[in-house]
Design an enzyme around this catalytic site. Sequence first.
Site, short mmCIF file in Angstrom:
data_model
loop_
_atom_site.label_atom_id
_atom_site.label_comp_id
_atom_site.label_asym_id
_atom_site.label_seq_id
_atom_site.Cartn_x
_atom_site.Cartn_y
_atom_site.Cartn_z
N ASN A 175 9.63 0.86 -5.92
CA ASN A 175 8.45 0.22 -6.51
C ASN A 175 8.91 -0.49 -7.78
O ASN A 175 9.18 0.17 -8.79
CB ASN A 175 7.38 1.29 -6.81
CG ASN A 175 6.15 0.68 -7.46
OD1 ASN A 175 6.06 -0.53 -7.65
ND2 ASN A 175 5.20 1.53 -7.82
N LYS A 218 7.20 -2.36 -9.62
CA LYS A 218 6.09 -2.49 -10.59
C LYS A 218 6.05 -3.91 -11.16
O LYS A 218 6.30 -4.86 -10.44
CB LYS A 218 6.22 -1.39 -11.66
CG LYS A 218 6.30 0.00 -11.00
CD LYS A 218 6.13 1.15 -11.94
CE LYS A 218 6.21 2.46 -11.16
NZ LYS A 218 5.97 3.64 -11.97
N HIS A 275 -1.83 3.83 -5.80
CA HIS A 275 -0.81 4.21 -6.78
C HIS A 275 -1.49 4.70 -8.06
O HIS A 275 -2.53 4.16 -8.46
CB HIS A 275 0.12 3.04 -7.09
CG HIS A 275 1.32 3.48 -7.89
ND1 HIS A 275 1.27 3.62 -9.25
CD2 HIS A 275 2.55 3.88 -7.51
CE1 HIS A 275 2.45 4.07 -9.67
NE2 HIS A 275 3.25 4.23 -8.63
N GLU A 288 -0.94 4.26 -11.09
CA GLU A 288 -1.20 3.27 -12.14
C GLU A 288 -2.43 2.42 -11.81
O GLU A 288 -3.15 1.98 -12.70
CB GLU A 288 0.07 2.42 -12.36
CG GLU A 288 1.12 3.24 -13.11
CD GLU A 288 2.55 2.97 -12.72
OE1 GLU A 288 2.85 1.90 -12.16
OE2 GLU A 288 3.39 3.85 -12.98
N GLU A 327 2.82 11.65 -5.51
CA GLU A 327 3.38 11.36 -6.83
C GLU A 327 2.56 12.07 -7.90
O GLU A 327 1.48 11.59 -8.28
CB GLU A 327 3.34 9.85 -7.11
CG GLU A 327 4.19 9.02 -6.19
CD GLU A 327 4.56 7.67 -6.82
OE1 GLU A 327 5.75 7.43 -6.99
OE2 GLU A 327 3.66 6.91 -7.18
N GLY A 365 7.56 8.19 -14.47
CA GLY A 365 8.08 7.49 -15.65
C GLY A 365 8.30 8.39 -16.85
O GLY A 365 8.51 7.91 -17.96
N SER A 397 10.04 10.16 -11.17
CA SER A 397 11.33 10.42 -11.83
C SER A 397 12.45 10.77 -10.85
O SER A 397 13.31 11.60 -11.15
CB SER A 397 11.18 11.50 -12.90
OG SER A 397 10.30 11.04 -13.93
P1 13P Z 1 9.39 6.55 -11.75
O1 13P Z 1 10.43 6.73 -10.65
O2 13P Z 1 9.79 5.52 -12.75
O3 13P Z 1 8.99 7.86 -12.32
O4 13P Z 1 8.09 5.92 -11.05
C1 13P Z 1 7.58 6.56 -9.93
C2 13P Z 1 6.58 5.67 -9.29
O5 13P Z 1 5.50 5.46 -9.82
C3 13P Z 1 6.92 5.03 -8.03
O6 13P Z 1 5.81 4.48 -7.42
#
Ligand code: 13P
Length: 254
Positions: free
Chosen positions: A8, A10, A96, A98, A173, A179, A218
């Site tokens: 991803n 982002k 997701h 976010e 997740e 993150g 992570s």
């Molecule tokens: P990280 O791997 O940066 O923690 O992000 C996970 C994520 O949101 C993947 O969709």
Amino acid sequence: MQKIFAANWKMYKTRSQASQSAQELAKGLGQMPAGQEVVVFAPFTAISCAADAFKGHAGLTVGGQNCYPAEEGAFTGETSPAMLRDAGAAWVLTGHSERRHIMGEDDALVARKTIFALEHGLNVLLCIGETLEQREAGKLNAVLERQLAAVFAAMPASLGGAALVGKLAVGYEPVWAIGTGKVAGPKEVLDAHAVTRALLGKLVGETASRLPILYGGSVKPNNAAGLMALDNVDGLLVGGASLEAQSFLQIIGA
Ligand code: 13P
């Protein structure tokens, strides 16, 4: 069971950066063996660049990070599933964390997006996961159940059951692991994935055993193998560590 390694990206990467990363991935991976797929969820502007770089590479595909549940219309700023497909995407992310927590998407909207995307020819990686507050309040199972049930309750019979195999994957997740560098421990991942599998069983019956469940939060080159070795972990959804092609290649190789 199909294995999926998803990146991803982002809101990172210009078109030229995306082309370069995708070319590096294509070079490093060649063709994926049958039953394994690598999906890069690129920002809208870079989907076609990644798709071009993956042409001729079996098992390397591209996805969008969001879509709107309508064919077209006055929806400023939104992108339809057909537009994503036209740009070269085969997949889309829905739910997701976010989008749920920063953009305020609720379960009902996530359900509409998931179903509309499936109906319009995209594969969907539906993300679910609890916040730290919910986990500490003992609400993990209830949150996962609510998030999954919203989607399956609205699913038309023609789309459900065995028709979902190869089209729908679930990403677990935990919001507190995204993150933050705080990967969920093996027991937390095992438990949450077992709960997810059981909930899917209640919702779609035996098809549940054929829907991949990915872990995200992570994921790094040094923890990928340990995560993939856990029961009910059928793939990984990688954010930060997927931005460098070499680090994502190490995760896939692990
Ligand atoms: P990280 O791997 O940066 O923690 O992000 C996970 C994520 O949101 C993947 O969709």
